[in-house]
Design a protein around this motif. Sequence first.
Motif, PDB file in Angstrom:
ATOM      1  N   ILE A 344      14.395  46.481  49.631  1.00  0.00           N
ATOM      2  CA  ILE A 344      15.435  46.002  50.557  1.00  0.00           C
ATOM      3  C   ILE A 344      16.112  44.757  50.003  1.00  0.00           C
ATOM      4  O   ILE A 344      17.341  44.635  50.003  1.00  0.00           O
ATOM      5  N   TRP A 345      15.308  43.810  49.511  1.00  0.00           N
ATOM      6  CA  TRP A 345      15.878  42.595  48.923  1.00  0.00           C
ATOM      7  C   TRP A 345      16.740  42.938  47.709  1.00  0.00           C
ATOM      8  O   TRP A 345      17.820  42.370  47.520  1.00  0.00           O
ATOM      9  N   THR A 346      16.245  43.871  46.886  1.00  0.00           N
ATOM     10  CA  THR A 346      16.890  44.152  45.597  1.00  0.00           C
ATOM     11  C   THR A 346      18.059  45.107  45.743  1.00  0.00           C
ATOM     12  O   THR A 346      19.191  44.786  45.369  1.00  0.00           O
ATOM     13  N   GLU A 347      17.808  46.299  46.284  1.00  0.00           N
ATOM     14  CA  GLU A 347      18.838  47.336  46.316  1.00  0.00           C
ATOM     15  C   GLU A 347      19.941  47.027  47.317  1.00  0.00           C
ATOM     16  O   GLU A 347      21.057  47.540  47.206  1.00  0.00           O
ATOM     17  N   GLY A 348      19.634  46.196  48.316  1.00  0.00           N
ATOM     18  CA  GLY A 348      20.658  45.798  49.280  1.00  0.00           C
ATOM     19  C   GLY A 348      21.397  44.534  48.904  1.00  0.00           C
ATOM     20  O   GLY A 348      22.268  44.079  49.652  1.00  0.00           O
ATOM     21  N   TRP A 349      21.062  43.935  47.747  1.00  0.00           N
ATOM     22  CA  TRP A 349      21.672  42.681  47.296  1.00  0.00           C
ATOM     23  C   TRP A 349      21.544  41.600  48.367  1.00  0.00           C
ATOM     24  O   TRP A 349      22.495  40.897  48.685  1.00  0.00           O
ATOM     25  N   ARG A 350      20.334  41.464  48.881  1.00  0.00           N
ATOM     26  CA  ARG A 350      20.085  40.456  49.915  1.00  0.00           C
ATOM     27  C   ARG A 350      19.309  39.261  49.371  1.00  0.00           C
ATOM     28  O   ARG A 350      19.044  38.317  50.104  1.00  0.00           O
ATOM     29  N   ALA A 351      18.946  39.318  48.101  1.00  0.00           N
ATOM     30  CA  ALA A 351      18.191  38.234  47.484  1.00  0.00           C
ATOM     31  C   ALA A 351      19.079  37.005  47.294  1.00  0.00           C
ATOM     32  O   ALA A 351      20.312  37.066  47.405  1.00  0.00           O
ATOM     33  N   ASP A 352      18.444  35.882  46.973  1.00  0.00           N
ATOM     34  CA  ASP A 352      19.180  34.641  46.745  1.00  0.00           C
ATOM     35  C   ASP A 352      20.116  34.787  45.546  1.00  0.00           C
ATOM     36  O   ASP A 352      21.279  34.401  45.603  1.00  0.00           O
ATOM     37  N   VAL A 353      19.609  35.344  44.454  1.00  0.00           N
ATOM     38  CA  VAL A 353      20.422  35.632  43.265  1.00  0.00           C
ATOM     39  C   VAL A 353      20.158  37.076  42.855  1.00  0.00           C
ATOM     40  O   VAL A 353      19.000  37.510  42.806  1.00  0.00           O
ATOM     41  N   VAL A 354      21.222  37.802  42.583  1.00  0.00           N
ATOM     42  CA  VAL A 354      21.123  39.200  42.162  1.00  0.00           C
ATOM     43  C   VAL A 354      21.732  39.325  40.769  1.00  0.00           C
ATOM     44  O   VAL A 354      22.860  38.889  40.540  1.00  0.00           O
ATOM     45  N   CYS A 355      20.982  39.905  39.836  1.00  0.00           N
ATOM     46  CA  CYS A 355      21.511  40.244  38.515  1.00  0.00           C
ATOM     47  C   CYS A 355      21.718  41.755  38.464  1.00  0.00           C
ATOM     48  O   CYS A 355      20.766  42.511  38.678  1.00  0.00           O
ATOM     49  N   THR A 356      22.924  42.171  38.193  1.00  0.00           N
ATOM     50  CA  THR A 356      23.221  43.600  38.236  1.00  0.00           C
ATOM     51  C   THR A 356      24.276  43.953  37.197  1.00  0.00           C
ATOM     52  O   THR A 356      24.682  43.115  36.391  1.00  0.00           O
ATOM     53  N   THR A 357      24.729  45.208  37.218  1.00  0.00           N
ATOM     54  CA  THR A 357      25.679  45.693  36.222  1.00  0.00           C
ATOM     55  C   THR A 357      27.079  45.825  36.810  1.00  0.00           C
ATOM     56  O   THR A 357      27.260  45.938  38.020  1.00  0.00           O
ATOM     57  N   PHE A 358      28.083  45.882  35.921  1.00  0.00           N
ATOM     58  CA  PHE A 358      29.444  46.176  36.355  1.00  0.00           C
ATOM     59  C   PHE A 358      29.501  47.537  37.044  1.00  0.00           C
ATOM     60  O   PHE A 358      30.274  47.737  37.978  1.00  0.00           O
ATOM     61  N   VAL A 359      28.701  48.480  36.555  1.00  0.00           N
ATOM     62  CA  VAL A 359      28.682  49.812  37.161  1.00  0.00           C
ATOM     63  C   VAL A 359      28.317  49.711  38.640  1.00  0.00           C
ATOM     64  O   VAL A 359      28.967  50.319  39.507  1.00  0.00           O
ATOM     65  N   GLN A 360      27.291  48.935  38.962  1.00  0.00           N
ATOM     66  CA  GLN A 360      26.867  48.793  40.354  1.00  0.00           C
ATOM     67  C   GLN A 360      27.927  48.075  41.189  1.00  0.00           C
ATOM     68  O   GLN A 360      28.136  48.404  42.360  1.00  0.00           O
ATOM     69  N   VAL A 361      28.599  47.082  40.613  1.00  0.00           N
ATOM     70  CA  VAL A 361      29.663  46.384  41.335  1.00  0.00           C
ATOM     71  C   VAL A 361      30.815  47.351  41.626  1.00  0.00           C
ATOM     72  O   VAL A 361      31.349  47.391  42.745  1.00  0.00           O
ATOM     73  N   ALA A 362      31.214  48.136  40.630  1.00  0.00           N
ATOM     74  CA  ALA A 362      32.283  49.116  40.837  1.00  0.00           C
ATOM     75  C   ALA A 362      31.905  50.135  41.896  1.00  0.00           C
ATOM     76  O   ALA A 362      32.712  50.479  42.774  1.00  0.00           O
ATOM     77  N   ASN A 363      30.665  50.630  41.841  1.00  0.00           N
ATOM     78  CA  ASN A 363      30.208  51.583  42.850  1.00  0.00           C
ATOM     79  C   ASN A 363      30.244  50.968  44.241  1.00  0.00           C
ATOM     80  O   ASN A 363      30.647  51.613  45.218  1.00  0.00           O
ATOM     81  N   ALA A 364      29.796  49.713  44.342  1.00  0.00           N
ATOM     82  CA  ALA A 364      29.799  49.033  45.646  1.00  0.00           C
ATOM     83  C   ALA A 364      31.214  48.903  46.189  1.00  0.00           C
ATOM     84  O   ALA A 364      31.448  49.068  47.394  1.00  0.00           O
ATOM     85  N   MET A 365      32.171  48.630  45.315  1.00  0.00           N
ATOM     86  CA  MET A 365      33.538  48.377  45.774  1.00  0.00           C
ATOM     87  C   MET A 365      34.318  49.651  46.089  1.00  0.00           C
ATOM     88  O   MET A 365      35.311  49.593  46.811  1.00  0.00           O
ATOM     89  N   PHE A 366      33.862  50.825  45.577  1.00  0.00           N
ATOM     90  CA  PHE A 366      34.708  52.015  45.724  1.00  0.00           C
ATOM     91  C   PHE A 366      34.011  53.280  46.232  1.00  0.00           C
ATOM     92  O   PHE A 366      34.698  54.182  46.702  1.00  0.00           O
ATOM     93  N   HIS A 367      32.690  53.397  46.160  1.00  0.00           N
ATOM     94  CA  HIS A 367      32.095  54.726  46.278  1.00  0.00           C
ATOM     95  C   HIS A 367      31.693  55.159  47.681  1.00  0.00           C
ATOM     96  O   HIS A 367      31.600  56.353  47.949  1.00  0.00           O
ATOM     97  N   GLY A 368      31.388  54.270  48.579  1.00  0.00           N
ATOM     98  CA  GLY A 368      31.153  54.678  49.957  1.00  0.00           C
ATOM     99  C   GLY A 368      29.875  55.430  50.224  1.00  0.00           C
ATOM    100  O   GLY A 368      29.775  56.163  51.215  1.00  0.00           O
ATOM    101  N   THR A 369      28.849  55.288  49.365  1.00  0.00           N
ATOM    102  CA  THR A 369      27.534  55.832  49.711  1.00  0.00           C
ATOM    103  C   THR A 369      26.830  54.825  50.621  1.00  0.00           C
ATOM    104  O   THR A 369      27.227  53.652  50.684  1.00  0.00           O
ATOM    105  N   PRO A 370      25.779  55.232  51.327  1.00  0.00           N
ATOM    106  CA  PRO A 370      25.069  54.258  52.165  1.00  0.00           C
ATOM    107  C   PRO A 370      24.581  53.045  51.382  1.00  0.00           C
ATOM    108  O   PRO A 370      24.760  51.904  51.826  1.00  0.00           O
ATOM    109  N   SER A 371      23.982  53.271  50.223  1.00  0.00           N
ATOM    110  CA  SER A 371      23.460  52.152  49.438  1.00  0.00           C
ATOM    111  C   SER A 371      24.578  51.276  48.886  1.00  0.00           C
ATOM    112  O   SER A 371      24.503  50.045  48.934  1.00  0.00           O
TER     113      SER A 371
END
Length: 755
Positions: A344-371
């Motif tokens: 929950i902390w990690t996959e929901g980006w609820r942690a204090d600092v999150v290190c992730t990929t551009f792919v995940q940022v693009a998916n978050a901004m455009f894809h509309g899946t629950p996650s």
Amino acid sequence: MAIAFRQCESHPGRPLTDHLEDVAGRLQDAFLRSVGLFHDVGKGTEYFQDYLHGRPPRQAALSRHSLLGAELFLRYALHAIATGACNIEDAALGYVMIRRHHGPLDNLVDGLSITADRDLIKRQLACIDTGGLVEWLREQNLDPGGDSAPNHAEIRIRTMLTLREPALVQSAMARFQHALVSFGSLIEADRDSAARHSADAFSPTEHSFSSEHVWNLRSRLDSGDVEPALKGERDRLFEAGAIAARTSPATPGRLWTLTAPTGSGKTLAALQWAFRLREARVEGGGKRCPIVYALPFTSIIDQTASVLAGMYGDGLDESVLAVHHHQAEPGAMSLRGEDSVARIWTEGWRADVVCTTFVQVANAMFHGTPSDSRRLKNLAGSILILDEVQAIPVHLWEPFASAITSLCTTWGSDALLMTATQPALFPPGTAIEIAPRDYSHSSVFDRYEISVDLGSQIEPETLAGNVEHALKLEQVRSCLVIVNTIREALDLFQLLSGRPSLTGFSLYHLSTNLRPKDRRKVLDALRATPRGPVLLVSTQVVEAGVDLSFDTVFRALAPLDSIVQAAGRCNRHGTGKRGSVRVFEPSGGSALKIYGNVHIDVVRSIFGVAPRKLTEPELRNLVDQYYSTIKQRTSRQKSAMILDAVKMMEFANLRGESAKDSDRDKRVLLIEEEAGRMPHFIETDDSDCELWMRFRTAIERKNRSDVRKLRNQVAQRIVEVPERLAQPVDTMTGLAHVDRDAADALYSVVTGWRR
């Protein structure tokens, strides 16, 4: 007779009304609250209650609850439209959100169709306590609306016409992000409530990063073999990050850039800026927000995460630092057995600092899946760092720029674009630059001379001779050669490995033809101190975020940003004699095949055909001209189609799920899947053999937790192999498996898969 609505349960032992009211109470505005109250209303049928309590269903489809809840919400929403309390967009969005809250959002207009489900809805409606539902809804201050079935065809037309109305790009993006953030809020509230987590269970805690952590790390860093003036410039950039944060505008929601040469210490400067900016927000009465640090490649994400982990020290877990990508290692919570909370902390980006990929940022901004939507919900209002932002493909510049602008202006995010070669995503003057105005012009950042000769193509044997000449006659102790393809790297490695005059050099190969485990060993050897004479033959994998320095760098013809990144591995710390970078064109046309005509033609036009020599500052000065020309010469067709899909809320098309060729260019995919390749797990030592057995056992026992914990270790031993060379697939794991006995014939830990 229908079961009394108030006696129905959402989960075993929990009243349905309790869950619905809890979810609604976690949501902010009136629209979302109404969606929360309706989202699981369809569980009030005897069919679902039978399913919940393990009684055999009479028909599996009748026990599904999402469609019925959406239909009942639509009746309420149409009544609310008539009274002016709702609009057709909200009605359509709420319907699709409820219908799809256990899966990804449909294209909005397509998701309103129910032609094949009319009979199912009628049968479900006959088995729900409508009177009890209406009474409960009125207690929640909602008028349930009429009993007549909505005219879905009419609603689809009205929704489509509304979406088609003329709108500015930013208005359409703001509406689109509102839809995704709303969906993410519903999903997060529903899952937290179902798991019985309190409303503040994942609120910011006292365990967090601060600017003091960065200062302490900075003071502990050993400058090592770094030219003193360069160290001074790194200190100046670090201080500039703190100053920019301290003097930032009072309200959040700004676009920032950090443009500085390679090796100038951008990572620490950016972290100092981010932590100071967050502290300023809190001091001004704002809420503590996540900091999301995104990079293009998983290897450099792990490198950045290691810096952060060393900065924080003891007590670090997923609530403080979450590393989110498909190969991420489990953190302290997961290892303690708190796997679900850690996710929950990690996959929901609820942690204090999150290190992730551009792919995940693009998916978050455009894809509309629950996650993905949950992640966008927590990205909105956060501090976002996009490191090595030049890695974003040109055809996505406009959609990315629009999405980032909306995150800033609509949701109050602060976004930092960081690179040595700032692409033309935004018009000049749009962003606040952190680096001092004169920073890149410092004489310290004149560490090499670059020679460009594109007058003729060079055969591999000639290139090998040029490398040998540089190493022996010019007394070079370290050399990096970057070519465009694995085949070119393997051929050159073979040519160089047979030369007696190079026996004093340690020769290495680095490419994705090697397993990540073996690539890491190569990088560790190259970083070792002291280091003897070395020669590295590599592909582009060495260019971004890899802290290596060589006396001489050869770079095959490539886009200008790649050439600048390659040059950043030359005399990186400004010590010793001036470095040498040589750009050449290999025979075979690999540059055109890998990068396309536009990028390579622009590079040719900038450099010209005649041999040319440039200093590091002169090379950097070409970057703006390069990106401006690229932007002019790149077709807007793809970006226009993506932005039109955003306007029409075509979530499935943006994920690339449409079967229509006409929708193909609406996909937002940062990394196109490479067809014709097969993942192979390769054993070369006892640890590999033991891991393979553990992995198969975990899958056989359906132990999902153990599978997740082993995921990163397994990924470290996988290489993608062309299908024509592929071995048989292990049906249990879905991976081709090369055991230790067969590995020698098929794989080398020095060069990788034998081709």
